[in-house]
Design a protein around this motif. Structure first.
Motif, PDB file in Angstrom:
ATOM      1  N   ILE A  81       5.723   2.946  -4.689  1.00  0.00           N
ATOM      2  CA  ILE A  81       4.364   2.433  -4.876  1.00  0.00           C
ATOM      3  C   ILE A  81       4.419   0.940  -5.192  1.00  0.00           C
ATOM      4  O   ILE A  81       3.671   0.144  -4.619  1.00  0.00           O
ATOM      5  CB  ILE A  81       3.631   3.220  -5.987  1.00  0.00           C
ATOM      6  N   LYS A  82       5.330   0.578  -6.083  1.00  0.00           N
ATOM      7  CA  LYS A  82       5.490  -0.832  -6.445  1.00  0.00           C
ATOM      8  C   LYS A  82       6.035  -1.635  -5.263  1.00  0.00           C
ATOM      9  O   LYS A  82       5.548  -2.728  -4.959  1.00  0.00           O
ATOM     10  CB  LYS A  82       6.433  -0.942  -7.645  1.00  0.00           C
ATOM     11  N   LYS A  83       7.034  -1.079  -4.569  1.00  0.00           N
ATOM     12  CA  LYS A  83       7.666  -1.754  -3.426  1.00  0.00           C
ATOM     13  C   LYS A  83       6.643  -2.091  -2.345  1.00  0.00           C
ATOM     14  O   LYS A  83       6.663  -3.182  -1.777  1.00  0.00           O
ATOM     15  CB  LYS A  83       8.760  -0.852  -2.848  1.00  0.00           C
ATOM     16  N   TYR A  84       5.753  -1.142  -2.055  1.00  0.00           N
ATOM     17  CA  TYR A  84       4.773  -1.338  -0.989  1.00  0.00           C
ATOM     18  C   TYR A  84       3.454  -1.924  -1.479  1.00  0.00           C
ATOM     19  O   TYR A  84       2.523  -2.095  -0.694  1.00  0.00           O
ATOM     20  CB  TYR A  84       4.524  -0.019  -0.251  1.00  0.00           C
ATOM     21  N   GLY A  85       3.356  -2.218  -2.771  1.00  0.00           N
ATOM     22  CA  GLY A  85       2.145  -2.842  -3.304  1.00  0.00           C
ATOM     23  C   GLY A  85       0.918  -1.961  -3.196  1.00  0.00           C
ATOM     24  O   GLY A  85      -0.191  -2.451  -2.972  1.00  0.00           O
ATOM     25  N   ILE A  86       1.113  -0.666  -3.366  1.00  0.00           N
ATOM     26  CA  ILE A  86       0.002   0.275  -3.272  1.00  0.00           C
ATOM     27  C   ILE A  86      -0.787   0.233  -4.576  1.00  0.00           C
ATOM     28  O   ILE A  86      -0.228   0.388  -5.656  1.00  0.00           O
ATOM     29  CB  ILE A  86       0.500   1.707  -2.996  1.00  0.00           C
ATOM     30  N   GLU A  87      -2.073   0.001  -4.465  1.00  0.00           N
ATOM     31  CA  GLU A  87      -2.946  -0.034  -5.640  1.00  0.00           C
ATOM     32  C   GLU A  87      -3.317   1.400  -5.999  1.00  0.00           C
ATOM     33  O   GLU A  87      -3.979   2.092  -5.225  1.00  0.00           O
ATOM     34  CB  GLU A  87      -4.203  -0.844  -5.346  1.00  0.00           C
TER      35      GLU A  87
END
Length: 69
Positions: free
Chosen positions: A45-51
């Motif tokens: 989630i952090k790697k792909y910048g998912i809000e």
């Protein structure tokens, strides 16, 4: 990044979002759907910048998710 790596990253990002949406944005449940751990899901989630949308009044952790099934 090669075209193949970019495509794989895009597919993985979309699968994560789909799992989060179908789980009501409960990460423990989404991780279970994806067959991974909460820790790995959090990393992705952090790697792909998912809000991540907040889950109001829902299940928050793996123990609560396991009791709900």
């Amino acid at each position: 990044m090669t075209q193949l790596k970019a495509t794989i990253a895009d597919v993985e990002r979309r699968l994560i979002i789909e799992a989060l949406e179908s789980s009501g944005w409960v990460q423990a449940r989404a991780a279970k759907i994806l067959g991974t751990t909460q820790r790995i899901l959090g990393y992705k989630i952090k790697k792909y910048g998912i809000e991540v949308k907040t889950n109001k009044g829902g299940l928050e952790n793996e123990e609560e998710v396991n009791r709900s099934y």
